[in-house]
Scaffold this motif. Structure first.
Motif, mmCIF file in Angstrom:
data_model
loop_
_atom_site.group_PDB
_atom_site.id
_atom_site.type_symbol
_atom_site.label_atom_id
_atom_site.label_comp_id
_atom_site.label_asym_id
_atom_site.label_seq_id
_atom_site.Cartn_x
_atom_site.Cartn_y
_atom_site.Cartn_z
ATOM 1 N N VAL A 145 0.854 -1.191 0.000
ATOM 2 C CA VAL A 145 0.000 0.000 0.000
ATOM 3 C C VAL A 145 0.887 1.237 0.000
ATOM 4 O O VAL A 145 1.522 1.571 1.012
ATOM 5 C CB VAL A 145 -0.951 0.007 1.211
ATOM 6 C CG1 VAL A 145 -1.845 1.243 1.165
ATOM 7 C CG2 VAL A 145 -1.793 -1.257 1.236
ATOM 8 N N ARG A 146 0.937 1.937 -1.124
ATOM 9 C CA ARG A 146 1.839 3.069 -1.299
ATOM 10 C C ARG A 146 1.103 4.322 -1.760
ATOM 11 O O ARG A 146 1.717 5.362 -1.986
ATOM 12 C CB ARG A 146 2.929 2.724 -2.317
ATOM 13 C CG ARG A 146 3.625 1.391 -2.049
ATOM 14 C CD ARG A 146 4.634 1.042 -3.122
ATOM 15 N NE ARG A 146 5.757 1.962 -3.118
ATOM 16 C CZ ARG A 146 6.823 1.828 -2.327
ATOM 17 N NH1 ARG A 146 6.902 0.814 -1.467
ATOM 18 N NH2 ARG A 146 7.815 2.695 -2.377
ATOM 19 N N ASN A 147 -0.216 4.224 -1.910
ATOM 20 C CA ASN A 147 -1.018 5.351 -2.391
ATOM 21 C C ASN A 147 -1.895 5.905 -1.276
ATOM 22 O O ASN A 147 -2.479 5.135 -0.499
ATOM 23 C CB ASN A 147 -1.915 4.917 -3.554
ATOM 24 C CG ASN A 147 -1.122 4.433 -4.749
ATOM 25 O OD1 ASN A 147 -0.155 5.067 -5.150
ATOM 26 N ND2 ASN A 147 -1.525 3.314 -5.317
ATOM 27 N N VAL A 148 -1.993 7.216 -1.220
ATOM 28 C CA VAL A 148 -2.825 7.893 -0.225
ATOM 29 C C VAL A 148 -3.672 8.939 -0.945
ATOM 30 O O VAL A 148 -3.160 9.708 -1.772
ATOM 31 C CB VAL A 148 -1.970 8.587 0.856
ATOM 32 C CG1 VAL A 148 -2.855 9.344 1.852
ATOM 33 C CG2 VAL A 148 -1.089 7.573 1.580
ATOM 34 N N VAL A 149 -4.961 8.966 -0.638
ATOM 35 C CA VAL A 149 -5.862 9.991 -1.169
ATOM 36 C C VAL A 149 -6.428 10.782 0.009
ATOM 37 O O VAL A 149 -6.994 10.192 0.943
ATOM 38 C CB VAL A 149 -6.998 9.370 -2.001
ATOM 39 C CG1 VAL A 149 -8.016 10.433 -2.404
ATOM 40 C CG2 VAL A 149 -6.433 8.700 -3.261
ATOM 41 N N LEU A 150 -6.247 12.101 -0.021
ATOM 42 C CA LEU A 150 -6.653 12.996 1.061
ATOM 43 C C LEU A 150 -7.902 13.785 0.662
ATOM 44 O O LEU A 150 -7.929 14.392 -0.413
ATOM 45 C CB LEU A 150 -5.520 13.965 1.392
ATOM 46 C CG LEU A 150 -4.162 13.337 1.748
ATOM 47 C CD1 LEU A 150 -3.105 14.434 1.878
ATOM 48 C CD2 LEU A 150 -4.258 12.525 3.035
ATOM 49 N N GLY A 158 -8.249 21.671 -0.502
ATOM 50 C CA GLY A 158 -7.258 20.620 -0.372
ATOM 51 C C GLY A 158 -5.862 21.076 -0.049
ATOM 52 O O GLY A 158 -5.042 20.276 0.437
ATOM 53 N N SER A 159 -5.555 22.334 -0.289
ATOM 54 C CA SER A 159 -4.190 22.807 -0.048
ATOM 55 C C SER A 159 -3.828 22.834 1.433
ATOM 56 O O SER A 159 -2.658 22.904 1.788
ATOM 57 C CB SER A 159 -3.986 24.193 -0.659
ATOM 58 O OG SER A 159 -4.864 25.125 -0.083
ATOM 59 N N THR A 200 -2.455 11.887 -3.493
ATOM 60 C CA THR A 200 -3.395 12.632 -4.328
ATOM 61 C C THR A 200 -4.353 13.383 -3.424
ATOM 62 O O THR A 200 -4.857 12.825 -2.441
ATOM 63 C CB THR A 200 -4.188 11.684 -5.245
ATOM 64 O OG1 THR A 200 -3.283 10.967 -6.084
ATOM 65 C CG2 THR A 200 -5.166 12.463 -6.123
ATOM 66 N N ILE A 201 -4.596 14.640 -3.744
ATOM 67 C CA ILE A 201 -5.480 15.478 -2.924
ATOM 68 C C ILE A 201 -6.750 15.815 -3.714
ATOM 69 O O ILE A 201 -6.680 16.351 -4.816
ATOM 70 C CB ILE A 201 -4.768 16.769 -2.489
ATOM 71 C CG1 ILE A 201 -3.539 16.411 -1.646
ATOM 72 C CG2 ILE A 201 -5.710 17.671 -1.710
ATOM 73 C CD1 ILE A 201 -2.657 17.573 -1.305
ATOM 74 N N VAL A 202 -7.882 15.481 -3.136
ATOM 75 C CA VAL A 202 -9.177 15.758 -3.760
ATOM 76 C C VAL A 202 -9.582 17.205 -3.481
ATOM 77 O O VAL A 202 -9.394 17.699 -2.367
ATOM 78 C CB VAL A 202 -10.258 14.804 -3.203
ATOM 79 C CG1 VAL A 202 -11.637 15.132 -3.769
ATOM 80 C CG2 VAL A 202 -9.884 13.354 -3.493
ATOM 81 N N ARG A 208 -13.131 9.943 -8.709
ATOM 82 C CA ARG A 208 -12.244 10.264 -9.836
ATOM 83 C C ARG A 208 -10.787 10.138 -9.422
ATOM 84 O O ARG A 208 -9.942 9.657 -10.187
ATOM 85 C CB ARG A 208 -12.536 11.676 -10.360
ATOM 86 C CG ARG A 208 -13.764 11.773 -11.245
ATOM 87 C CD ARG A 208 -13.847 13.102 -11.959
ATOM 88 N NE ARG A 208 -14.114 14.203 -11.054
ATOM 89 C CZ ARG A 208 -15.338 14.589 -10.698
ATOM 90 N NH1 ARG A 208 -16.407 13.949 -11.167
ATOM 91 N NH2 ARG A 208 -15.511 15.601 -9.874
ATOM 92 N N ALA A 209 -10.497 10.580 -8.201
ATOM 93 C CA ALA A 209 -9.123 10.458 -7.693
ATOM 94 C C ALA A 209 -8.747 8.991 -7.495
ATOM 95 O O ALA A 209 -7.621 8.583 -7.809
ATOM 96 C CB ALA A 209 -8.980 11.228 -6.385
#
Length: 265
Positions: free
Chosen positions: A37-42, A50-51, A68-70, A86-87
């Protein structure tokens, strides 16, 4: 206006995280090459964009995660879930899905996606399927310091007079002033939308709770985290802990990714 807002809030978040504690200390913190597990979606919450995740992003990418930031439109639960999906579609493997505040509702609905391996709730809401976000507040003390003002067309802003006290008392006055004036309003009808799914029923969950959070009753935060059987981390911070405590949040995400990866082996 959107570009200016995003850039400036990102600068604020980056400034808040420019300390030795905000980033991994050495190469030993880099994730193993064989970690699955190497992916993170915030996913951010209401009244922000998101910033605000910049410090968490910097910390995790330094460790080797793909982050990835939504950018939620905050126009409806359906729209925010669609943005998150989508992310997720763009990820090349399993994902830790993270939500702050209202973002917790979003990840609860969107997290049933097959790519989602685990969920992290950052002072976040976690309704069950068939429940609304608004129902989560029932039976708990009102957040008197967190006052929402609603426009004629039904969008909510945090009261300017209450913003620092209710949202980000541990952020500098100058930065709070910008956050207050750069708010992204949410369509208040979203809080009355029933969820169709509750990802936490089938996915392992973690929760980071800000002990000085004035947006929620502490008993409410603990109740929600315990109900979903989340592994709980508490930190002294305001509701803006996603900005002010990037290392604690990133450490929890890292723990989630490592735990899920270990089970996959």
């Amino acid at each position: 206006m959107t570009r200016k807002t995003t850039t400036t809030v990102a600068a604020i978040a980056a400034a808040a995280s420019l300390s030795a504690a905000a980033l991994p200390a050495n190469a030993a913190d880099t994730i193993p090459q064989d970690q699955s597990v190497r992916n993170v979606v915030l996913v951010h919450g209401a009244f922000a964009d998101g910033s605000g995740w910049k410090g968490v992003y910097d910390n995790l990418t330094k460790r080797g995660y793909r982050v990835t930031i939504v950018q939620n439109p905050l126009t409806s639960l359906e729209d925010d879930v669609a943005a998150t999906k989508r992310a997720l579609e763009r990820q090349d493997g399993p994902v830790i899905l993270v939500g702050h505040s209202w973002g917790g509702t979003v990840i609860t609905e969107a997290g049933v996606d097959a790519k989602v391996a685990g969920l992290v709730y950052v002072s976040a809401l976690s309704p069950d399927a068939g429940e609304t976000t608004a129902q989560q507040y029932q039976g708990f003390a009102p957040a008197s310091a967190f006052v929402i003002e609603t426009t004629k067309d039904g969008f909510g802003y945090v009261s300017p007079e209450k913003f620092k006290t209710g949202f980000a008392h541990d952020v500098s006055d100058a930065d709070v002033a910008f956050m207050r004036d750069a708010q992204v309003p949410i369509n208040m009808s979203a809080f009355g939308t029933k969820l169709e799914n509750a990802a936490w029923r089938t996915k392992p969950s973690w929760a980071v709770i800000a002990t000085e959070d004035k947006a929620f009753d502490q008993a409410m935060l603990i109740h929600m985290a315990e109900r979903i059987k989340a592994k709980i981390t508490k930190v002294s911070a305001s509701h803006a802990l996603f900005m002010t405590q990037p290392k604690v949040v990133a450490d929890t995400i890292d723990q989630a990714a490592k735990a899920v990866s270990a089970k996959k082996q």
